[in-house]
Scaffold this motif. Structure first.
Motif, PDB file in Angstrom:
ATOM      1  N   ALA A  58      85.348  -6.506  66.203  1.00  0.00           N
ATOM      2  CA  ALA A  58      86.734  -6.774  65.822  1.00  0.00           C
ATOM      3  C   ALA A  58      86.922  -6.729  64.311  1.00  0.00           C
ATOM      4  O   ALA A  58      87.949  -6.247  63.809  1.00  0.00           O
ATOM      5  CB  ALA A  58      87.171  -8.130  66.369  1.00  0.00           C
ATOM      6  N   GLU A  59      85.917  -7.222  63.571  1.00  0.00           N
ATOM      7  CA  GLU A  59      86.042  -7.280  62.119  1.00  0.00           C
ATOM      8  C   GLU A  59      85.813  -5.924  61.466  1.00  0.00           C
ATOM      9  O   GLU A  59      86.511  -5.560  60.511  1.00  0.00           O
ATOM     10  CB  GLU A  59      85.054  -8.295  61.545  1.00  0.00           C
ATOM     11  CG  GLU A  59      85.110  -8.401  60.025  1.00  0.00           C
ATOM     12  CD  GLU A  59      84.115  -9.401  59.463  1.00  0.00           C
ATOM     13  OE1 GLU A  59      84.067  -9.568  58.223  1.00  0.00           O
ATOM     14  OE2 GLU A  59      83.380 -10.024  60.262  1.00  0.00           O
ATOM     15  N   TRP A  60      84.855  -5.150  61.982  1.00  0.00           N
ATOM     16  CA  TRP A  60      84.415  -3.955  61.272  1.00  0.00           C
ATOM     17  C   TRP A  60      84.769  -2.632  61.943  1.00  0.00           C
ATOM     18  O   TRP A  60      84.743  -1.592  61.287  1.00  0.00           O
ATOM     19  CB  TRP A  60      82.901  -4.002  61.070  1.00  0.00           C
ATOM     20  CG  TRP A  60      82.478  -5.020  60.074  1.00  0.00           C
ATOM     21  CD1 TRP A  60      81.958  -6.260  60.326  1.00  0.00           C
ATOM     22  CD2 TRP A  60      82.544  -4.901  58.646  1.00  0.00           C
ATOM     23  NE1 TRP A  60      81.698  -6.925  59.149  1.00  0.00           N
ATOM     24  CE2 TRP A  60      82.034  -6.106  58.098  1.00  0.00           C
ATOM     25  CE3 TRP A  60      82.968  -3.888  57.777  1.00  0.00           C
ATOM     26  CZ2 TRP A  60      81.961  -6.319  56.727  1.00  0.00           C
ATOM     27  CZ3 TRP A  60      82.871  -4.101  56.412  1.00  0.00           C
ATOM     28  CH2 TRP A  60      82.384  -5.305  55.900  1.00  0.00           C
ATOM     29  N   VAL A  61      85.100  -2.660  63.217  1.00  0.00           N
ATOM     30  CA  VAL A  61      85.284  -1.385  63.932  1.00  0.00           C
ATOM     31  C   VAL A  61      86.699  -1.219  64.471  1.00  0.00           C
ATOM     32  O   VAL A  61      87.379  -0.230  64.179  1.00  0.00           O
ATOM     33  CB  VAL A  61      84.258  -1.253  65.079  1.00  0.00           C
ATOM     34  CG1 VAL A  61      84.434   0.093  65.806  1.00  0.00           C
ATOM     35  CG2 VAL A  61      82.832  -1.381  64.550  1.00  0.00           C
ATOM     36  N   THR A  62      87.163  -2.155  65.260  1.00  0.00           N
ATOM     37  CA  THR A  62      88.437  -1.978  65.947  1.00  0.00           C
ATOM     38  C   THR A  62      89.628  -2.542  65.177  1.00  0.00           C
ATOM     39  O   THR A  62      90.759  -2.477  65.667  1.00  0.00           O
ATOM     40  CB  THR A  62      88.391  -2.621  67.349  1.00  0.00           C
ATOM     41  OG1 THR A  62      88.086  -4.021  67.226  1.00  0.00           O
ATOM     42  CG2 THR A  62      87.324  -1.959  68.198  1.00  0.00           C
ATOM     43  N   ARG A  63      89.397  -3.054  63.995  1.00  0.00           N
ATOM     44  CA  ARG A  63      90.505  -3.556  63.174  1.00  0.00           C
ATOM     45  C   ARG A  63      91.466  -2.404  62.859  1.00  0.00           C
ATOM     46  O   ARG A  63      91.059  -1.237  62.818  1.00  0.00           O
ATOM     47  CB  ARG A  63      89.976  -4.159  61.878  1.00  0.00           C
ATOM     48  CG  ARG A  63      89.231  -3.155  61.014  1.00  0.00           C
ATOM     49  CD  ARG A  63      88.558  -3.802  59.814  1.00  0.00           C
ATOM     50  NE  ARG A  63      89.519  -4.374  58.886  1.00  0.00           N
ATOM     51  CZ  ARG A  63      89.161  -5.088  57.834  1.00  0.00           C
ATOM     52  NH1 ARG A  63      87.880  -5.342  57.595  1.00  0.00           N
ATOM     53  NH2 ARG A  63      90.069  -5.566  57.015  1.00  0.00           N
ATOM     54  N   PRO A  64      92.750  -2.680  62.629  1.00  0.00           N
ATOM     55  CA  PRO A  64      93.693  -1.610  62.307  1.00  0.00           C
ATOM     56  C   PRO A  64      93.273  -0.852  61.048  1.00  0.00           C
ATOM     57  O   PRO A  64      92.695  -1.421  60.121  1.00  0.00           O
ATOM     58  CB  PRO A  64      95.011  -2.373  62.070  1.00  0.00           C
ATOM     59  CG  PRO A  64      94.865  -3.653  62.837  1.00  0.00           C
ATOM     60  CD  PRO A  64      93.406  -4.002  62.740  1.00  0.00           C
ATOM     61  N   GLY A  65      93.558   0.437  61.049  1.00  0.00           N
ATOM     62  CA  GLY A  65      93.247   1.250  59.878  1.00  0.00           C
ATOM     63  C   GLY A  65      92.069   2.169  60.026  1.00  0.00           C
ATOM     64  O   GLY A  65      91.824   3.013  59.165  1.00  0.00           O
ATOM     65  N   GLY A  66      91.292   2.002  61.111  1.00  0.00           N
ATOM     66  CA  GLY A  66      90.209   2.919  61.394  1.00  0.00           C
ATOM     67  C   GLY A  66      89.154   2.974  60.305  1.00  0.00           C
ATOM     68  O   GLY A  66      88.831   1.976  59.653  1.00  0.00           O
ATOM     69  N   GLU A  67      88.609   4.165  60.076  1.00  0.00           N
ATOM     70  CA  GLU A  67      87.492   4.320  59.148  1.00  0.00           C
ATOM     71  C   GLU A  67      87.902   4.050  57.706  1.00  0.00           C
ATOM     72  O   GLU A  67      87.094   3.577  56.905  1.00  0.00           O
ATOM     73  CB  GLU A  67      86.899   5.722  59.275  1.00  0.00           C
ATOM     74  CG  GLU A  67      85.497   5.858  58.733  1.00  0.00           C
ATOM     75  CD  GLU A  67      84.461   5.004  59.433  1.00  0.00           C
ATOM     76  OE1 GLU A  67      83.373   4.803  58.851  1.00  0.00           O
ATOM     77  OE2 GLU A  67      84.719   4.523  60.563  1.00  0.00           O
ATOM     78  N   ASP A  68      89.158   4.324  57.359  1.00  0.00           N
ATOM     79  CA  ASP A  68      89.612   4.002  56.002  1.00  0.00           C
ATOM     80  C   ASP A  68      89.543   2.496  55.761  1.00  0.00           C
ATOM     81  O   ASP A  68      89.140   2.047  54.681  1.00  0.00           O
ATOM     82  CB  ASP A  68      91.048   4.493  55.795  1.00  0.00           C
ATOM     83  CG  ASP A  68      91.136   6.010  55.711  1.00  0.00           C
ATOM     84  OD1 ASP A  68      90.099   6.649  55.424  1.00  0.00           O
ATOM     85  OD2 ASP A  68      92.231   6.550  55.947  1.00  0.00           O
ATOM     86  N   ALA A  69      89.922   1.721  56.767  1.00  0.00           N
ATOM     87  CA  ALA A  69      89.868   0.265  56.637  1.00  0.00           C
ATOM     88  C   ALA A  69      88.422  -0.219  56.566  1.00  0.00           C
ATOM     89  O   ALA A  69      88.109  -1.170  55.838  1.00  0.00           O
ATOM     90  CB  ALA A  69      90.583  -0.402  57.811  1.00  0.00           C
ATOM     91  N   TYR A  70      87.536   0.450  57.308  1.00  0.00           N
ATOM     92  CA  TYR A  70      86.111   0.089  57.249  1.00  0.00           C
ATOM     93  C   TYR A  70      85.574   0.271  55.832  1.00  0.00           C
ATOM     94  O   TYR A  70      84.944  -0.630  55.277  1.00  0.00           O
ATOM     95  CB  TYR A  70      85.321   0.949  58.236  1.00  0.00           C
ATOM     96  CG  TYR A  70      83.820   0.744  58.161  1.00  0.00           C
ATOM     97  CD1 TYR A  70      83.218  -0.290  58.874  1.00  0.00           C
ATOM     98  CD2 TYR A  70      83.015   1.566  57.372  1.00  0.00           C
ATOM     99  CE1 TYR A  70      81.845  -0.499  58.807  1.00  0.00           C
ATOM    100  CE2 TYR A  70      81.646   1.363  57.289  1.00  0.00           C
ATOM    101  CZ  TYR A  70      81.066   0.333  58.015  1.00  0.00           C
ATOM    102  OH  TYR A  70      79.703   0.133  57.931  1.00  0.00           O
ATOM    103  N   ARG A  71      85.841   1.422  55.236  1.00  0.00           N
ATOM    104  CA  ARG A  71      85.335   1.673  53.882  1.00  0.00           C
ATOM    105  C   ARG A  71      85.971   0.729  52.864  1.00  0.00           C
ATOM    106  O   ARG A  71      85.307   0.266  51.938  1.00  0.00           O
ATOM    107  CB  ARG A  71      85.584   3.125  53.466  1.00  0.00           C
ATOM    108  CG  ARG A  71      84.614   4.110  54.063  1.00  0.00           C
ATOM    109  CD  ARG A  71      84.628   5.430  53.310  1.00  0.00           C
ATOM    110  NE  ARG A  71      85.949   6.024  53.261  1.00  0.00           N
ATOM    111  CZ  ARG A  71      86.467   6.770  54.233  1.00  0.00           C
ATOM    112  NH1 ARG A  71      85.764   7.004  55.326  1.00  0.00           N
ATOM    113  NH2 ARG A  71      87.671   7.279  54.117  1.00  0.00           N
ATOM    114  N   ALA A  72      87.266   0.446  53.036  1.00  0.00           N
ATOM    115  CA  ALA A  72      87.951  -0.441  52.094  1.00  0.00           C
ATOM    116  C   ALA A  72      87.382  -1.850  52.135  1.00  0.00           C
ATOM    117  O   ALA A  72      87.421  -2.581  51.130  1.00  0.00           O
ATOM    118  CB  ALA A  72      89.446  -0.468  52.401  1.00  0.00           C
TER     119      ALA A  72
END
Length: 303
Positions: A264-278
């Protein structure tokens, strides 16, 4: 003159080439050059019943198992390097009978891929004779060598539906450069029905050719530029693996609920891969990229 077409795509549509139930070959090995951005996108897409094949893998397999995306796992080993131990979600699912384990060995998978590349119905192997690997593989058979009389194990060709590969560099028509060791990536690219690739950086064809084409563009269906697409695993020479992040994941994956919290924190959060890198610490990423500056810098990454 023949000019190949532009194969650059976006991550969601690239990952969508994997369908439920597909046999998916995972490039890289252990904690090096794993196609993590594609793996995370498969989780976001809710893929299920995947049949994973690979040499020896870690977080990619464990993350997909934690997400409930895997039905069959055909690997020689699933775990984490150094002191991080075995893969918690994978082990938990295997012990609970939620996952079909078809343990194999790297040489056997390589031989099966070679059979597929050569269009042969089987090739013989010797290494798994007398082991329980035969029991896990009813698709294997025995054959008597017509020259020596020796009984060998005959293994069928392995033709994955999709191979997922991450490379440090590639061009817009799909030519990929990999740093050694290649693990099974070259063979996956030749044997799979399609190849989906991510690269840390899109470069010109001239630069890729000068550096060395490991996988030619005609084998690649789509290529996506995803900086740090292997994170938290390594993609040399660009960056070392993120031991702190891997250790945090292993700790979270120790329990089913905290594994879901990680997703939930690192993968499925809104924003996808851009959110992961951010969400990643930029200072930490800078340190991962500076691994080759000095021996001391490299050692400190793994404290």
């Amino acid at each position: 003159m023949f000019v190949d077409h532009d194969k650059v795509g976006d991550l969601p549509s690239a990952a969508a080439r994997v369908s439920d139930g597909d046999m998916v070959a995972l490039g890289g090995g252990l904690s090096a050059r794993l196609p993590m951005a594609l793996v995370r996108e498969l989780v976001r897409l809710g893929r299920q019943d995947l049949h994973l094949v690979g040499s020896a893998h870690g977080m990619d397999v464990d993350l997909l198992v934690a997400a409930g995306a895997v039905a069959v796992c055909e690997e020689s080993y699933v775990g984490f390097e150094q002191d991080l131990g075995l893969a918690p979600s994978y082990r938990r699912a295997a012990e609970a009978g939620q996952l079909e384990i078809r343990e194999t060995c790297c040489v056997t998978i390589l031989t099966q891929l070679r059979a597929a590349q050569m269009g042969l119905p089987f090739l013989p192997v010797r290494g798994v004779k007398g082991t329980d690997i035969r029991r896990m593989h009813p698709d294997y058979a025995e054959i008597v060598c017509p020259f020596t009389g020796e009984t060998l194990v005959a293994v069928p060709p392995l033709e994955p539906d999709v191979a997922l590969i991450h490379a440090p560099m590639g061009d817009r028509v799909g030519n990929l450069h990999l740093e050694q060791p290649y693990v099974l990536d070259e063979h996956f690219a030749r044997a799979a029905r399609q190849v989906v690739a991510t690269v840390d950086r899109l470069a010109t064809t001239e630069e890729v050719v000068a550096t060395g084409v490991t996988i030619p563009g005609h084998r690649v269906s789509v290529v996506v530029e995803v900086p740090f697409g292997a994170h938290p695993t390594s993609c040399y020479p660009g960056y070392a693996y993120d031991r702190q992040h891997l250790a945090a994941y292993v700790a979270a994956a120790g329990q089913a609920q905290t594994a879901q919290d990680y997703l939930a924190e690192w993968v499925t959060r809104p924003g996808g891969e851009d959110a992961y890198r951010a969400a990643l610490d930029q200072d930490r990423l800078d340190r991962l990229m500076s691994w080759s500056d000095t021996i001391e810098e490299w050692k400190e990454l793994f404290v």
